[in-house]
Design a protein around this motif. Structure first.
Motif, mmCIF file in Angstrom:
data_model
loop_
_atom_site.group_PDB
_atom_site.id
_atom_site.type_symbol
_atom_site.label_atom_id
_atom_site.label_comp_id
_atom_site.label_asym_id
_atom_site.label_seq_id
_atom_site.Cartn_x
_atom_site.Cartn_y
_atom_site.Cartn_z
ATOM 1 N N ILE A 173 0.874 -1.169 0.000
ATOM 2 C CA ILE A 173 0.000 0.000 0.000
ATOM 3 C C ILE A 173 0.912 1.220 0.000
ATOM 4 N N ILE A 174 0.919 1.973 -1.090
ATOM 5 C CA ILE A 174 1.782 3.146 -1.205
ATOM 6 C C ILE A 174 0.951 4.385 -0.903
ATOM 7 N N GLY A 175 1.306 5.071 0.182
ATOM 8 C CA GLY A 175 0.558 6.245 0.621
ATOM 9 C C GLY A 175 -0.346 5.901 1.781
ATOM 10 N N CYS A 176 -0.005 6.397 2.971
ATOM 11 C CA CYS A 176 -0.742 6.049 4.183
ATOM 12 C C CYS A 176 -1.594 7.207 4.690
ATOM 13 N N GLY A 177 -2.243 7.892 3.762
ATOM 14 C CA GLY A 177 -3.319 8.777 4.159
ATOM 15 C C GLY A 177 -4.468 7.932 4.665
ATOM 16 N N HIS A 215 4.787 -4.683 7.562
ATOM 17 C CA HIS A 215 6.045 -3.940 7.516
ATOM 18 C C HIS A 215 5.717 -2.490 7.167
ATOM 19 N N THR A 216 6.444 -1.553 7.755
ATOM 20 C CA THR A 216 6.322 -0.144 7.374
ATOM 21 C C THR A 216 7.651 0.335 6.803
ATOM 22 N N ILE A 217 7.575 1.103 5.727
ATOM 23 C CA ILE A 217 8.773 1.552 5.023
ATOM 24 C C ILE A 217 8.724 3.059 4.857
ATOM 25 N N HIS A 218 9.675 3.755 5.457
ATOM 26 C CA HIS A 218 9.834 5.193 5.236
ATOM 27 C C HIS A 218 10.689 5.345 3.980
ATOM 28 N N SER A 219 10.053 5.726 2.884
ATOM 29 C CA SER A 219 10.727 5.626 1.585
ATOM 30 C C SER A 219 11.774 6.713 1.338
ATOM 31 N N LYS A 220 11.924 7.664 2.276
ATOM 32 C CA LYS A 220 13.049 8.596 2.185
ATOM 33 C C LYS A 220 14.274 8.059 2.922
ATOM 34 N N LEU A 221 14.035 7.077 3.788
ATOM 35 C CA LEU A 221 15.127 6.496 4.573
ATOM 36 C C LEU A 221 15.529 5.115 4.074
ATOM 37 N N ILE A 222 14.575 4.399 3.483
ATOM 38 C CA ILE A 222 14.811 3.037 2.998
ATOM 39 C C ILE A 222 14.348 2.948 1.550
ATOM 40 N N ASP A 223 15.151 2.364 0.684
ATOM 41 C CA ASP A 223 14.755 2.156 -0.708
ATOM 42 C C ASP A 223 13.651 1.097 -0.742
ATOM 43 N N PRO A 224 12.416 1.494 -1.071
ATOM 44 C CA PRO A 224 11.323 0.512 -1.002
ATOM 45 C C PRO A 224 11.463 -0.606 -2.031
ATOM 46 N N ILE A 225 12.060 -0.308 -3.167
ATOM 47 C CA ILE A 225 12.235 -1.336 -4.197
ATOM 48 C C ILE A 225 13.208 -2.403 -3.699
ATOM 49 N N ALA A 226 14.330 -1.956 -3.126
ATOM 50 C CA ALA A 226 15.320 -2.898 -2.594
ATOM 51 C C ALA A 226 14.729 -3.698 -1.438
ATOM 52 N N VAL A 239 0.513 -7.509 -5.489
ATOM 53 C CA VAL A 239 -0.471 -6.436 -5.662
ATOM 54 C C VAL A 239 0.104 -5.140 -5.106
ATOM 55 N N VAL A 240 -0.046 -4.061 -5.864
ATOM 56 C CA VAL A 240 0.287 -2.721 -5.388
ATOM 57 C C VAL A 240 -0.974 -1.874 -5.449
ATOM 58 N N CYS A 241 -1.292 -1.207 -4.338
ATOM 59 C CA CYS A 241 -2.387 -0.233 -4.308
ATOM 60 C C CYS A 241 -1.750 1.142 -4.142
ATOM 61 N N GLU A 242 -1.871 1.970 -5.158
ATOM 62 C CA GLU A 242 -1.216 3.270 -5.171
ATOM 63 C C GLU A 242 -2.188 4.324 -4.661
ATOM 64 N N PRO A 247 4.611 11.196 -8.182
ATOM 65 C CA PRO A 247 5.220 10.551 -9.361
ATOM 66 C C PRO A 247 6.311 9.548 -9.021
ATOM 67 N N THR A 248 7.180 9.889 -8.070
ATOM 68 C CA THR A 248 8.267 8.966 -7.707
ATOM 69 C C THR A 248 7.693 7.684 -7.114
ATOM 70 N N ALA A 249 6.715 7.819 -6.239
ATOM 71 C CA ALA A 249 6.111 6.644 -5.599
ATOM 72 C C ALA A 249 5.397 5.770 -6.622
ATOM 73 N N ILE A 250 4.730 6.393 -7.577
ATOM 74 C CA ILE A 250 4.041 5.630 -8.621
ATOM 75 C C ILE A 250 5.048 4.825 -9.439
ATOM 76 N N LYS A 251 6.138 5.446 -9.817
ATOM 77 C CA LYS A 251 7.179 4.742 -10.574
ATOM 78 C C LYS A 251 7.754 3.587 -9.763
ATOM 79 N N GLN A 252 7.926 3.803 -8.464
ATOM 80 C CA GLN A 252 8.424 2.730 -7.602
ATOM 81 C C GLN A 252 7.436 1.572 -7.545
ATOM 82 N N GLY A 253 6.147 1.897 -7.567
ATOM 83 C CA GLY A 253 5.131 0.852 -7.577
ATOM 84 C C GLY A 253 5.262 -0.057 -8.780
ATOM 85 N N PHE A 254 5.504 0.530 -9.945
ATOM 86 C CA PHE A 254 5.683 -0.270 -11.155
ATOM 87 C C PHE A 254 6.939 -1.139 -11.073
#
Length: 346
Positions: A173-177, A215-226, A239-242, A247-254
């Motif tokens: 799940i990308i984006g925790c609003g 798992h929680t990932i702070h994507s400025k501190l940890i590379d979510p793709i890695a 499954v990815v729910c964007e 834009p950066t997060a969307i690209k990472q989702g792909f």
């Protein structure tokens, strides 16, 4: 009913809003008048409040905005038979035409002529709101009005998560609003094996853990793709729910999705996003879905059942309450990302 009421009005083409005294809405034959018990602030409302590029193109002040609420029916139109005075209701906020090809095929959620409550019509940040009877959802009489007011955004989360197979799947799940947080709880309830929550906001990542994230990932501190590569032995998530719209997060989702996986996009990027269609869609054989609104009314039934069963508990997602006249405090928290769901009480 005649008289005046307090309402939050998007009063000009610019930042902010005002509390004003306006006329109580008059209802037509097919409409009902509802006394609002609780109304919650949505990300769309924040777009309108801050007057971003999307809202500049879409909305036309002055008008009452807001679209998530619960309330009691106090008056019904002459042709209304499905709703009665005293019913405790929430509302499907997409008002559809019923005549386009999509509506005729039963695909009301993608009606070509959709009008959104509080965006294209008068909204619910007020003491009263008028709506078509066909848009109302009757709630259990003992349901918490605060919970009832956030069923509409929960429907977005349910629609996004359940737009494909979930059981036994790894999900991100990308984006925790608020909607992303609800999607985490829904995904766990319906059998996802692992749910990763990705954001850059520590406050909301803590909420994600409360909502059941594996798992929680702070994507400025940890590379979510890695991180995903390591967690899935190089396979990627199913499954990815964007939900972020960044834009950066969307690209990472792909990049993090496995071959043959599903990427469902609910977010509304404020600018075009460049995607490598050849490498990230075609050669990976993934399914990319745009998600709009809720299936009418299949998703509402799913939301109701999940809440009634206790499988999904969204109470901890509500972090702040304010009277209507202190709406600016709620919007400030939303803008700063230092809240879950903010409820306003008329």
């Amino acid at each position: 009913m005649s008289g005046k009421m307090k309402a939050i009005v998007k009063h000009k083409r610019g930042y902010g809003a005002e509390l004003q005294t306006v006329d109580i809405p008059k209802i037509h034959d097919g409409e009902v008048l509802i006394k609002v018990k609780a109304t919650s602030i949505c990300g769309t409302d924040v777009h309108i409040y801050t007057w971003d590029e999307w809202s500049r193109r879409r909305v036309n002040p002055p008008y009452v905005f807001g679209h998530e609420f619960s309330g009691e029916v106090v008056e019904i139109g002459a042709h209304v038979t499905s709703i009665k005075v005293g019913d405790f209701v929430s509302a499907e906020t997409h008002i559809v035409c019923g005549a386009c090809l999509q509506c005729l095929a039963g695909k009301f959620h993608i009606c070509k002529n959709t009008k959104i409550v509080g965006v294209d019509t008068q909204g619910c940040f007020a003491e009263y709101v008028a709506l078509p009877a066909g848009n109302l959802w009757r709630n259990p009489v003992d349901m918490d009005p605060d919970i009832a007011s956030i069923q509409e955004p929960m429907g977005n989360a349910v629609h996004t998560v359940l737009s494909g197979d979930v059981a036994g799947k790894n999900m991100a799940i990308i984006g925790c609003g608020p909607i992303g947080l609800m999607a985490i709880a829904v995904a766990k309830a319906v059998g996802a094996s692992t749910v990763l929550a990705i954001d850059i906001n520590d406050y909301r990542l803590k909420l994600a853990k409360k909502m059941g994230a594996s798992h929680t990932i702070h994507s400025k501190l940890i590379d979510p793709i890695a991180y995903v590569e390591q967690l899935t032995n190089g396979c990627g998530v199913d499954v990815v729910c964007e939900m972020s719209g960044h834009p950066t997060a969307i690209k990472q989702g792909f990049k993090m999705i496995t071959n043959g996986g599903r990427l469902s996009i609910l977010s509304l990027p404020s600018e075009p996003v460049e995607v490598n269609i050849t490498e990230d869609i075609v050669f990976k054989g993934i399914t990319v879905q745009g998600i709009t609104g809720r299936l009418m009314f299949t998703t509402w039934q799913q939301v109701s059942n999940l809440l009634a069963s206790g499988q999904v508990n969204i109470g901890s997602l509500i972090t702040h309450h304010f009277p209507l006249n202190e709406f600016a405090k709620g919007f400030d928290l939303m803008i700063k990302g230092q809240c879950g769901k903010v409820i306003l009480h008329p």
